[in-house]
Motif scaffolding. Structure first.
Motif, mmCIF file in Angstrom:
data_model
loop_
_atom_site.group_PDB
_atom_site.id
_atom_site.type_symbol
_atom_site.label_atom_id
_atom_site.label_comp_id
_atom_site.label_asym_id
_atom_site.label_seq_id
_atom_site.Cartn_x
_atom_site.Cartn_y
_atom_site.Cartn_z
ATOM 1 N N ALA A 150 -16.229 0.687 -9.458
ATOM 2 C CA ALA A 150 -16.527 2.061 -9.042
ATOM 3 C C ALA A 150 -16.387 2.216 -7.536
ATOM 4 O O ALA A 150 -15.940 3.259 -7.042
ATOM 5 N N GLY A 151 -16.768 1.166 -6.802
ATOM 6 C CA GLY A 151 -16.627 1.195 -5.354
ATOM 7 C C GLY A 151 -15.179 1.272 -4.926
ATOM 8 O O GLY A 151 -14.833 1.981 -3.972
ATOM 9 N N PHE A 152 -14.308 0.545 -5.618
ATOM 10 C CA PHE A 152 -12.884 0.631 -5.292
ATOM 11 C C PHE A 152 -12.356 2.033 -5.535
ATOM 12 O O PHE A 152 -11.583 2.566 -4.726
ATOM 13 N N GLN A 153 -12.763 2.652 -6.630
ATOM 14 C CA GLN A 153 -12.319 4.016 -6.901
ATOM 15 C C GLN A 153 -12.787 4.968 -5.794
ATOM 16 O O GLN A 153 -12.047 5.862 -5.377
ATOM 17 N N GLU A 154 -14.007 4.749 -5.309
ATOM 18 C CA GLU A 154 -14.512 5.586 -4.223
ATOM 19 C C GLU A 154 -13.744 5.337 -2.936
ATOM 20 O O GLU A 154 -13.325 6.275 -2.251
ATOM 21 N N LEU A 155 -13.531 4.076 -2.596
ATOM 22 C CA LEU A 155 -12.793 3.730 -1.383
ATOM 23 C C LEU A 155 -11.379 4.292 -1.427
ATOM 24 O O LEU A 155 -10.871 4.799 -0.423
ATOM 25 N N ALA A 156 -10.746 4.206 -2.592
ATOM 26 C CA ALA A 156 -9.372 4.680 -2.772
ATOM 27 C C ALA A 156 -9.291 6.180 -3.020
ATOM 28 O O ALA A 156 -8.200 6.690 -3.306
ATOM 29 N N ASP A 157 -10.416 6.870 -2.911
ATOM 30 C CA ASP A 157 -10.462 8.310 -3.172
ATOM 31 C C ASP A 157 -9.865 8.624 -4.537
ATOM 32 O O ASP A 157 -9.092 9.574 -4.704
ATOM 33 N N HIS A 158 -10.222 7.765 -5.510
ATOM 34 C CA HIS A 158 -9.806 7.929 -6.907
ATOM 35 C C HIS A 158 -8.287 7.949 -7.066
ATOM 36 O O HIS A 158 -7.740 8.645 -7.925
ATOM 37 N N LEU A 159 -7.641 7.128 -6.220
ATOM 38 C CA LEU A 159 -6.194 6.892 -6.304
ATOM 39 C C LEU A 159 -5.366 8.155 -6.122
ATOM 40 O O LEU A 159 -4.227 8.241 -6.597
ATOM 41 N N GLN A 160 -5.923 9.138 -5.431
ATOM 42 C CA GLN A 160 -5.108 10.287 -5.066
ATOM 43 C C GLN A 160 -3.946 9.819 -4.188
ATOM 44 O O GLN A 160 -4.078 8.866 -3.428
ATOM 45 N N PRO A 161 -2.802 10.488 -4.257
ATOM 46 C CA PRO A 161 -1.632 10.035 -3.481
ATOM 47 C C PRO A 161 -1.740 10.403 -2.002
ATOM 48 O O PRO A 161 -1.024 11.267 -1.494
ATOM 49 N N VAL A 162 -2.668 9.741 -1.330
ATOM 50 C CA VAL A 162 -2.907 9.959 0.090
ATOM 51 C C VAL A 162 -3.325 8.640 0.727
ATOM 52 O O VAL A 162 -3.518 7.635 0.054
ATOM 53 N N TYR A 163 -3.500 8.647 2.027
ATOM 54 C CA TYR A 163 -4.016 7.493 2.758
ATOM 55 C C TYR A 163 -5.536 7.477 2.628
ATOM 56 O O TYR A 163 -6.203 8.447 2.975
ATOM 57 N N SER A 164 -6.076 6.359 2.144
ATOM 58 C CA SER A 164 -7.523 6.253 1.973
ATOM 59 C C SER A 164 -7.981 4.827 2.258
ATOM 60 O O SER A 164 -7.469 3.873 1.664
ATOM 61 N N GLY A 165 -8.911 4.683 3.179
ATOM 62 C CA GLY A 165 -9.527 3.391 3.425
ATOM 63 C C GLY A 165 -8.580 2.302 3.884
ATOM 64 O O GLY A 165 -8.788 1.130 3.594
ATOM 65 N N GLY A 166 -7.527 2.678 4.597
ATOM 66 C CA GLY A 166 -6.590 1.692 5.130
ATOM 67 C C GLY A 166 -5.359 1.471 4.290
ATOM 68 O O GLY A 166 -4.525 0.624 4.625
ATOM 69 N N ILE A 167 -5.193 2.216 3.199
ATOM 70 C CA ILE A 167 -4.091 1.999 2.264
ATOM 71 C C ILE A 167 -3.477 3.342 1.871
ATOM 72 O O ILE A 167 -4.187 4.326 1.668
ATOM 73 N N TYR A 168 -2.145 3.369 1.746
ATOM 74 C CA TYR A 168 -1.468 4.518 1.147
ATOM 75 C C TYR A 168 -1.384 4.318 -0.368
ATOM 76 O O TYR A 168 -0.842 3.319 -0.842
#
Length: 415
Positions: free
Chosen positions: A338-356
């Motif tokens: 669940a934390g990964f989903q939050e960090l990744a902004d639920h895998l929206q196609p954007v830059y989130s938490g240091g990753i595209y």
């Protein structure tokens, strides 16, 4: 845990530039379980540009790659670079054909560095070193060599922040004012915005006159050079992640490097990951080179610059260690699922938490510093991945090669 080697053969040392290399890089196989810049004078602009890169693969995988265009960040938080991979129902290439093609790509493009490939997760990892780490000393690049991660370190800092969120010590809505109230508009800047470069904070990439010796000095240097605009559109800045590193320090009472050791390095069994000034003296140290018009030119590494890049560019790692980290992150072994989903902004196609995160379910991270380059492309389950660290390359060409390799891996039988 870290990837475990099952075989190891390194390329013979190069005495001339990669353009004159006549032998192909040898293959290193590994198995195991899951556990962005130019010289400092214009690095801020370069890193912002490369972070918004959208390269397209060349039409033929075996042809020499051509330079792709890049665009700077838009006024709004950008969508991620599109993937070149095309799903297929049956493999088009054998593993041997793919490895031969990649050798040809690296030789044709005068590439020196280390490449990790897999299309079968940690069990299918292959590592290919190319060219020399140090031409005058005839030292070859190796499979376990630690390279500067540059902006790829931001994904590590983002994961450490999410660990604190998972532990209930922080939320995405916590404001910067709790930690650095002296920053203008700190009350309107959240952890989420720092992670995603939408904080309104801007900063060039100044180089200290002498090396900074601890976290406090690096944070103070950043605080004295940043500008806070209260404009919350997407704008890439290392300062966001240095402040996040400072927040980690404050919440834990330990330095960034100590937190890195206890929360990332030790749990994952990473053997070749170091803060820049802790790389062992007897390790292979990649020296940066540029290749132009048939000539290889030696460049230098600014340790003063590295000392200022706390949490955003002062970390070294091998391709194997970085793959282990990302594979562990996306599979819920660094933070909770669940934390990964939050960090990744639920895998929206954007830059989130240091990753595209890209629309097709893949992710990409690029970095450059001191004429050394780093690139990760892979699926969000870690099964298919490419980690490319270079001490001689052109950024535009490296992007093109990365997308070509991604496309090839998607059409290759299990490595």
């Amino acid at each position: 845990m870290a990837l475990t080697k099952t075989g190891h053969t390194t390329a013979s040392p190069s005495t001339t530039s990669a353009a004159n290399a006549t032998s192909q890089a040898t293959l290193t196989s590994q198995s195991g379980t899951a556990s962005q810049t130019q010289p400092a004078t214009s690095q801020s602009t370069a890193k912002s540009t490369m972070s918004a890169t959208s390269s397209q693969a060349a039409s033929s995988i075996s042809s020499q790659s051509q330079q792709t265009s890049q665009s700077s960040s838009a006024a709004l938080k950008p969508s991620t670079p599109a993937s070149a991979a095309t799903p297929v129902t049956a493999p088009k290439y054998t593993a041997q054909q793919t490895l031969q093609t990649i050798n040809q790509l690296m030789t044709a493009n005068h590439f020196m560095g280390t490449l990790l490939l897999t299309n079968n997760g940690a069990a299918g990892v292959h590592i290919l070193p190319f060219g020399s780490a140090n031409l005058p000393q005839h030292i070859a690049n190796t499979a376990d060599e630690a390279y500067p991660l540059a902006s790829l370190e931001k994904s590590v800092t983002g994961a450490m922040i999410q660990q604190l969120i998972d532990a209930g010590k922080l939320t995405m809505d916590t404001t910067l004012a709790k930690f650095y109230p002296q920053v203008p508009y700190a009350r309107s800047i959240t952890i989420r915005q720092l992670l995603d470069h939408t904080s309104g904070i801007q900063m060039g990439e100044p180089v200290p006159s002498q090396a900074l010796t601890n976290d406090q000095q690096a944070i103070a240097f950043t605080l004295s050079h940043l500008t806070s605009t209260n404009q919350h559109h997407w704008s890439y800045s290392n300062a966001n992640f240095t402040l996040l590193a400072g927040i980690i320090d404050q919440l834990t009472g330990k330095s960034y490097r100590d937190n890195l050791q206890t929360s990332i390095v030790a749990p994952l069994g990473l053997q070749h990951t170091f803060i820049y000034d802790q790389v062992p003296a007897n390790a292979v140290h990649p020296q940066p080179y540029t290749y132009s018009n048939g000539v290889t030119i030696a460049r230098t590494i600014s340790t003063n610059l590295l000392s200022s890049e706390l949490g955003c560019g002062n970390l070294y790692a091998s391709v194997g260690d970085f793959y282990t980290f990302i594979n562990s992150l996306v599979n819920g072994h660094v933070v909770t699922p669940a934390g990964f989903q939050e960090l990744a902004d639920h895998l929206q196609p954007v830059y989130s938490g240091g990753i595209y995160y890209r629309p097709d379910g893949t992710l990409r991270i690029g970095g450059a510093d001191n004429s050394l380059y780093s690139l990760y492309i892979g699926t969000t389950d870690g099964k298919v991945a490419m980690v490319l660290f270079a001490n001689q390359a052109k950024w535009s060409t490296m992007n093109t090669i990365g997308l070509q390799i991604e496309q090839q891996l998607a059409q290759t039988a299990t490595l």
